[in-house]
Design an enzyme around this catalytic site. Sequence first.
Site, PDB file in Angstrom:
ATOM      1  N   TYR A  72       0.855  -1.198   0.000  1.00 56.30           N
ATOM      2  CA  TYR A  72       0.000   0.000   0.000  1.00 56.30           C
ATOM      3  C   TYR A  72       0.886   1.242   0.000  1.00 56.30           C
ATOM      4  O   TYR A  72       1.807   1.347   0.792  1.00 56.30           O
ATOM      5  CB  TYR A  72      -0.901   0.016   1.235  1.00 56.30           C
ATOM      6  N   GLU A  80      -0.373   4.848  -0.453  1.00 57.47           N
ATOM      7  CA  GLU A  80      -1.121   6.108  -0.618  1.00 57.47           C
ATOM      8  C   GLU A  80      -0.189   7.313  -0.480  1.00 57.47           C
ATOM      9  O   GLU A  80       0.655   7.341   0.424  1.00 57.47           O
ATOM     10  CB  GLU A  80      -2.224   6.235   0.434  1.00 57.47           C
ATOM     11  N   THR A 136      -4.446   6.460 -21.567  1.00 59.33           N
ATOM     12  CA  THR A 136      -4.211   5.129 -21.029  1.00 59.33           C
ATOM     13  C   THR A 136      -2.777   4.768 -21.371  1.00 59.33           C
ATOM     14  O   THR A 136      -2.136   5.418 -22.205  1.00 59.33           O
ATOM     15  CB  THR A 136      -5.155   4.087 -21.660  1.00 59.33           C
ATOM     16  N   ARG A 159      -2.090  -2.197 -18.419  1.00 64.20           N
ATOM     17  CA  ARG A 159      -3.398  -1.560 -18.388  1.00 64.20           C
ATOM     18  C   ARG A 159      -3.396  -0.489 -17.288  1.00 64.20           C
ATOM     19  O   ARG A 159      -3.085  -0.786 -16.124  1.00 64.20           O
ATOM     20  CB  ARG A 159      -4.443  -2.629 -18.065  1.00 64.20           C
TER      21      ARG A 159
END
Length: 422
Positions: free
Chosen positions: A54, A56, A228, A237
Site C-alpha cells: 500500500y 497512498e 491510457t 493496463r
Amino acid sequence: MPSYSALAASDPAVHAALMGEMKRQAEGVELIASENYISPAVLETMGTVFNNKYSEGYPGRRYYGGQEFTDQVETLAIDRAKQLFRAGHANVQPHAGCPANIAMYFALLEPGDTVMGMDLSHGGHLSHGHPVTYITKIFKFIRYGMKDIETGEIDYDAMRETALKERPKIILAGFSAYPREVNYAKMKAIAEEVGAYTVADMAHIAGMIVGGVLRNPFDDRFDVITTTTHKTLRGPRGGMILCREADLGKKIDKSVFPGFQGGPIMQMIAAKAVAFGEALKPEFKQYAAQIVKNSKHLAGYLMNKGAKLITNGTDNHLMLVDCVTSWGIPGGDVEVTLDKVGITLNKNMIPNDQRKPMDPSGVRLGTPAITTRGMKEKDMETLADFILKAIEKRSDEAALQSIHHDVIAWCKKFPVPGIPAS
Ligand code: DSN
C-alpha cells in the site's frame, strides 16, 4: 517469461482459461484499435510483489512506511513519462483512462461547469460526456464534430461559435474512433478566447505522439494530456495525467489522491516505468512509424477493393469502415464473420449512423497490435484479402473454416511477445 506452473497446480480452471487465451492471441489476428501486446519485461513486472504494498500518497510523501522501493519505481515512471511527452508534470497513478479523465475534470472544474468535447458519433469517447455516464450529472457537456465526413475535417468555425456562446471551461480534444489528425493550434486559439483549459485525451494515439509520428498537443501549448498506458504506448493496463506546466500538477495530484482514488496499483506503476523505458528507445520510433504506414496501406488497399472508409482514409492507427455501403451488411455481421476466421475487430457506429450501438453500420480496425508482431505493408494486403474473402464467403461455413486454417498458419510467422511458439 512466467511458467504459470504455480497457477496450474493451484487453480486448473483459471490456468485452462489462460492457456486458451494465449492460444487465441497467438493464432488470431488482433485488429481492435485499442489493443496491443506488451513485452515480456512489462508482463513480468505486472506479476510481481509490488502488488503487496500500500502506497497512498506520492514519492517522498506517503502515508505508510516501507516505501523505499515503491518510491524508486514511481519516480522512474514519472521521470520517464515527463521525458516522453516533454511534460512538466506526470501523475502515473490513475487506474485506467476513465478514472484519469474523471480526476482531471474534478481538478480543473467546479460542479456545473461546461466541457466541450468531440461528438461521440463522430469518434469521441464515453468519458467525454456520454449521457449514460454519471459524470454528466455533475458537469455539462457540449459538442463539436466534423464539418465534412468525407475529409474528416473538424468544424473549427462552429466550435468557436459554440464556445463563444457556451463559455466552456475545458476544450477537450481526443477520440476513440476518429482517423484523422487534429489541429490543436486552432483549438488552443479558441480556448484562449473563452478562457478555457485545453485538454487532450490521447489514449489512442499516445504511442504515435511519443514516437514523433503524430503531433504532441503540448507543442501547441495544451495544458493537460490524459491517456491510457496500454494502447499504442504498449504498457500495462492503466492511466496517466500529464501537465505542460508543473504548477497545474498540484491540482491534478490532489484530485487523483485523495480526491478520487485510494492506494495506487504499484505493480502496474512499476510496469509503466518499464514500458516508458522501452518507449524511450529508438526502436519505438520505428514501431510508431510502422503502425501508421501499415494503417495507411491497409486503408488504401481496402478502398481500392471497394470498401467505403469514413473520411476516405486515415492519418493514424485506425480506420472506420461503413460496412452497409461497402458490402451491404451491418458491422455486427462483419465482426461475427471475421471472428469465425480468427480475425478480431469491433463493430462501431459511424457518423450519423441510422442504426443502434449494438447493431451499427460500421467496424473499426487498427494496426497497433499486428505491427508489434512484425507485420509490414505487404502483410496488410494478405490480411485484407483474408478479410474480403471471409466477407464474400460469409454464408459458406466450410469456406470460412478453410480461411481460418490459412489464418492460423499465417499467424505462426508473426510470434506474439510473451507467448511461446507452439
Ligand atoms: N475501449 C477503448 C476503445 O476500444 O477505444 C476506449 O475506452
